[in-house]
Design a protein around this motif. Structure first.
Motif, PDB file in Angstrom:
ATOM      1  N   GLY A 241       0.764  -1.079   0.232  1.00 50.80           N
ATOM      2  CA  GLY A 241      -0.036  -0.028   0.024  1.00 50.80           C
ATOM      3  C   GLY A 241       0.788   1.196   0.059  1.00 50.80           C
ATOM      4  N   LEU A 242       1.896   1.258   0.789  1.00 50.97           N
ATOM      5  CA  LEU A 242       2.957   2.353   0.889  1.00 50.97           C
ATOM      6  C   LEU A 242       3.522   2.557  -0.441  1.00 50.97           C
ATOM      7  CD1 LEU A 242       4.531   1.948   4.356  1.00 50.97           C
ATOM      8  CD2 LEU A 242       2.840   3.467   3.686  1.00 50.97           C
ATOM      9  N   ALA A 243       4.097   1.412  -1.209  1.00 47.97           N
ATOM     10  CA  ALA A 243       4.763   1.487  -2.541  1.00 47.97           C
ATOM     11  C   ALA A 243       3.560   1.924  -3.583  1.00 47.97           C
ATOM     12  CB  ALA A 243       5.059   0.042  -2.730  1.00 47.97           C
ATOM     13  N   ARG A 244       2.199   1.553  -3.316  1.00 47.64           N
ATOM     14  CA  ARG A 244       1.314   2.074  -4.472  1.00 47.64           C
ATOM     15  C   ARG A 244       1.264   3.616  -4.176  1.00 47.64           C
ATOM     16  NH1 ARG A 244      -0.991  -3.095  -3.287  1.00 47.64           N
ATOM     17  NH2 ARG A 244      -0.707  -4.419  -5.287  1.00 47.64           N
ATOM     18  N   ALA A 245       1.074   4.011  -3.069  1.00 49.85           N
ATOM     19  CA  ALA A 245       0.829   5.478  -2.901  1.00 49.85           C
ATOM     20  C   ALA A 245       2.008   6.210  -3.168  1.00 49.85           C
ATOM     21  CB  ALA A 245       0.548   5.653  -1.273  1.00 49.85           C
ATOM     22  N   ALA A 246       3.153   5.709  -3.268  1.00 54.40           N
ATOM     23  CA  ALA A 246       4.354   6.719  -3.504  1.00 54.40           C
ATOM     24  C   ALA A 246       4.664   6.721  -5.077  1.00 54.40           C
ATOM     25  CB  ALA A 246       5.676   6.219  -2.620  1.00 54.40           C
ATOM     26  N   HIS A 247       4.383   5.158  -5.468  1.00 52.66           N
ATOM     27  CA  HIS A 247       4.793   5.132  -6.818  1.00 52.66           C
ATOM     28  C   HIS A 247       3.927   4.532  -8.004  1.00 52.66           C
ATOM     29  CE1 HIS A 247       8.721   5.403  -4.681  1.00 52.66           C
ATOM     30  NE2 HIS A 247       8.376   4.189  -4.042  1.00 52.66           N
ATOM     31  N   ARG A 248       2.581   4.929  -7.526  1.00 56.51           N
ATOM     32  CA  ARG A 248       1.864   4.253  -8.432  1.00 56.51           C
ATOM     33  C   ARG A 248       1.772   4.886  -9.917  1.00 56.51           C
ATOM     34  NH1 ARG A 248      -1.776   7.379  -5.332  1.00 56.51           N
ATOM     35  NH2 ARG A 248      -2.889   5.437  -4.377  1.00 56.51           N
ATOM     36  N   ASP A 249       2.231   5.847 -10.169  1.00 55.37           N
ATOM     37  CA  ASP A 249       2.485   6.206 -11.581  1.00 55.37           C
ATOM     38  C   ASP A 249       3.621   5.832 -12.450  1.00 55.37           C
ATOM     39  OD1 ASP A 249      -0.160   7.257 -11.534  1.00 55.37           O
ATOM     40  OD2 ASP A 249       0.543   9.061 -10.772  1.00 55.37           O
ATOM     41  N   ARG A 250       4.530   5.263 -11.619  1.00 52.19           N
ATOM     42  CA  ARG A 250       6.002   4.912 -12.134  1.00 52.19           C
ATOM     43  C   ARG A 250       6.050   4.110 -13.376  1.00 52.19           C
ATOM     44  NH1 ARG A 250      11.348   6.226  -9.946  1.00 52.19           N
ATOM     45  NH2 ARG A 250      12.652   5.784 -11.818  1.00 52.19           N
ATOM     46  N   ALA A 251       6.694   4.496 -14.446  1.00 55.09           N
ATOM     47  CA  ALA A 251       6.660   3.669 -15.658  1.00 55.09           C
ATOM     48  C   ALA A 251       7.429   2.513 -15.398  1.00 55.09           C
ATOM     49  CB  ALA A 251       7.112   4.536 -16.603  1.00 55.09           C
ATOM     50  N   GLY A 252       7.297   1.429 -15.641  1.00 55.67           N
ATOM     51  CA  GLY A 252       8.258   0.184 -15.539  1.00 55.67           C
ATOM     52  C   GLY A 252       7.929  -0.592 -14.407  1.00 55.67           C
ATOM     53  N   LEU A 253       7.146  -0.029 -13.600  1.00 51.95           N
ATOM     54  CA  LEU A 253       6.983  -0.670 -12.150  1.00 51.95           C
ATOM     55  C   LEU A 253       5.647  -1.499 -12.003  1.00 51.95           C
ATOM     56  CD1 LEU A 253       8.082  -1.342  -9.215  1.00 51.95           C
ATOM     57  CD2 LEU A 253       7.011   0.712  -8.776  1.00 51.95           C
ATOM     58  N   ARG A 254       5.734  -2.725 -11.755  1.00 50.76           N
ATOM     59  CA  ARG A 254       4.302  -3.340 -11.241  1.00 50.76           C
ATOM     60  C   ARG A 254       4.441  -4.131 -10.164  1.00 50.76           C
ATOM     61  NH1 ARG A 254       2.256  -8.750 -12.902  1.00 50.76           N
ATOM     62  NH2 ARG A 254       4.074  -9.086 -14.467  1.00 50.76           N
ATOM     63  N   LEU A 255       3.248  -3.763  -9.115  1.00 52.06           N
ATOM     64  CA  LEU A 255       3.549  -4.291  -7.874  1.00 52.06           C
ATOM     65  C   LEU A 255       2.617  -5.442  -7.868  1.00 52.06           C
ATOM     66  CD1 LEU A 255       3.215  -0.719  -6.011  1.00 52.06           C
ATOM     67  CD2 LEU A 255       5.193  -2.249  -5.830  1.00 52.06           C
ATOM     68  N   VAL A 256       2.902  -6.627  -7.205  1.00 54.11           N
ATOM     69  CA  VAL A 256       2.253  -7.983  -6.959  1.00 54.11           C
ATOM     70  C   VAL A 256       2.323  -8.470  -5.663  1.00 54.11           C
ATOM     71  CG1 VAL A 256       1.982 -10.394  -7.865  1.00 54.11           C
ATOM     72  CG2 VAL A 256       2.919  -8.468  -9.427  1.00 54.11           C
ATOM     73  N   GLU A 257       1.098  -8.609  -5.020  1.00 61.44           N
ATOM     74  CA  GLU A 257       0.948  -9.312  -3.794  1.00 61.44           C
ATOM     75  C   GLU A 257       1.348 -10.896  -3.952  1.00 61.44           C
ATOM     76  OE1 GLU A 257      -2.127  -9.735  -0.007  1.00 61.44           O
ATOM     77  OE2 GLU A 257      -2.132  -7.848  -1.167  1.00 61.44           O
ATOM     78  N   ALA A 258       2.113 -11.444  -3.226  1.00 62.61           N
ATOM     79  CA  ALA A 258       2.387 -13.079  -3.463  1.00 62.61           C
ATOM     80  C   ALA A 258       3.377 -13.193  -2.370  1.00 62.61           C
ATOM     81  CB  ALA A 258       3.155 -13.113  -4.673  1.00 62.61           C
ATOM     82  N   ASP A 259       3.234 -14.365  -1.717  1.00 58.08           N
ATOM     83  CA  ASP A 259       3.964 -15.207  -0.650  1.00 58.08           C
ATOM     84  C   ASP A 259       5.159 -15.933  -1.267  1.00 58.08           C
ATOM     85  OD1 ASP A 259       5.032 -16.363   1.737  1.00 58.08           O
ATOM     86  OD2 ASP A 259       3.007 -17.235   2.405  1.00 58.08           O
ATOM     87  N   LEU A 260       6.217 -15.329  -0.975  1.00 58.87           N
ATOM     88  CA  LEU A 260       7.614 -16.009  -1.540  1.00 58.87           C
ATOM     89  C   LEU A 260       7.537 -17.433  -0.867  1.00 58.87           C
ATOM     90  CD1 LEU A 260       9.808 -12.834  -1.772  1.00 58.87           C
ATOM     91  CD2 LEU A 260       8.695 -14.085  -3.489  1.00 58.87           C
ATOM     92  N   GLY A 261       7.129 -17.618   0.406  1.00 59.18           N
ATOM     93  CA  GLY A 261       7.629 -19.134   0.866  1.00 59.18           C
ATOM     94  C   GLY A 261       6.443 -20.003   0.474  1.00 59.18           C
ATOM     95  N   ARG A 262       5.302 -19.503  -0.449  1.00 58.10           N
ATOM     96  CA  ARG A 262       4.468 -20.486  -0.863  1.00 58.10           C
ATOM     97  C   ARG A 262       4.673 -21.340  -2.416  1.00 58.10           C
ATOM     98  NH1 ARG A 262       0.429 -20.263  -4.106  1.00 58.10           N
ATOM     99  NH2 ARG A 262       0.740 -18.146  -4.601  1.00 58.10           N
ATOM    100  N   PRO A 263       4.652 -22.573  -2.409  1.00 62.68           N
ATOM    101  CA  PRO A 263       4.864 -23.044  -3.574  1.00 62.68           C
ATOM    102  C   PRO A 263       3.926 -22.738  -4.677  1.00 62.68           C
ATOM    103  CG  PRO A 263       4.843 -24.857  -1.951  1.00 62.68           C
ATOM    104  CD  PRO A 263       4.474 -23.653  -1.267  1.00 62.68           C
ATOM    105  N   GLY A 264       4.410 -22.186  -5.970  1.00 64.31           N
ATOM    106  CA  GLY A 264       3.535 -21.546  -7.032  1.00 64.31           C
ATOM    107  C   GLY A 264       3.416 -20.344  -6.965  1.00 64.31           C
ATOM    108  N   TRP A 265       4.388 -19.373  -6.209  1.00 63.35           N
ATOM    109  CA  TRP A 265       4.056 -18.283  -6.266  1.00 63.35           C
ATOM    110  C   TRP A 265       4.389 -17.487  -7.294  1.00 63.35           C
ATOM    111  CZ3 TRP A 265       8.346 -15.177  -7.254  1.00 63.35           C
ATOM    112  CH2 TRP A 265       9.692 -15.780  -6.895  1.00 63.35           C
ATOM    113  N   GLY A 266       5.418 -18.098  -8.276  1.00 64.04           N
ATOM    114  CA  GLY A 266       5.715 -17.451  -9.557  1.00 64.04           C
ATOM    115  C   GLY A 266       4.590 -17.199 -10.786  1.00 64.04           C
TER     116      GLY A 266
END
Length: 212
Positions: free
Chosen positions: A35-60
């Motif tokens: 949420g902080l990232a989206r508020a600060a950088h929502r219009d930043r070209a080249g950036l995509r924010l994704v919610e995912a748990d890196l410790g969960r199989p299949g997060w890719g």
């Protein structure tokens, strides 16, 4: 490029500042930090924010990538994963990187489990280098405590429950050896430290063909 455990996006935007043609997919499991990232950088070209748990199989699969990735970066994030989840994270990452792709992970990682004398010297070096300024810096838990007191972030804080600081207490993979084991188990061809200041290290892992 992937930014693993991106938090509020600080590293991702620095990468974009330096590599103008890059596309960065920034990944984190924490809705407040995203949420902080989206508020600060929502219009930043080249950036995509994704919610995912890196410790969960299949997060890719959550990233919906259209092609393999050339590089992944992370800073002071992956040590929060317990070693079994760290193995999942690195195993999944190995399948997302193209041959010769690299991981650069900057973190405070100890060698106390196999080199306690060096670990003690590293601690003294860090204390000496920080001086009085370092004594006033907040650690992660202190930062989190401050965030929870901000009324503007109450909704996002509620989504996090007790917060990452509580969820990961005493479960960190803070030993360099844990990361080396997990990376080699994931099939990375080369693993080593490119840069170091005391216990702060930049660990590099290369998958597949060697980069020249």
């Amino acid at each position: 490029m992937l930014d693993l455990g991106c938090g509020p996006g600080s590293l991702a935007v620095r990468v974009l500042d330096r590599i103008l043609a890059a596309t960065v997919v920034a990944v984190d499991a924490d809705p407040l930090l995203l949420g902080l990232a989206r508020a600060a950088h929502r219009d930043r070209a080249g950036l995509r924010l994704v919610e995912a748990d890196l410790g969960r199989p299949g997060w890719g699969a959550d990233l919906a990538l259209r092609e393999t990735v050339g590089a992944a970066v992370s800073t002071t994030a992956l040590h929060w994963l317990p070693e079994p989840q760290l193995r999942v994270a690195y195993g999944e990452l190995a399948g997302l990187l193209r041959p010769g792709g690299i991981l650069l992970n900057g973190d405070d990682l100890s060698v106390a489990d196999f080199a306690p004398g060096l670990a003690e010297l590293e601690r003294h070096l860090q204390h000496w280098a920080a001086g009085p300024r370092g004594e006033s810096l907040d650690d992660w838990r202190a930062w989190w405590d401050g965030v929870t007191e901000d009324p503007a972030l109450a909704e996002l804080v509620a989504r996090c429950g007790d917060g990452p600081a509580a969820a990961h207490r005493d479960a960190e993979s803070a030993q360099l050896s844990a990361h080396e084991r997990a990376l080699r188990a994931a099939g990375f061809a080369e693993v080593g430290t490119l840069w170091q200041h005391g216990g702060n290290r930049l660990v590099c892992a290369i998958t597949g063909a060697r980069v020249v």
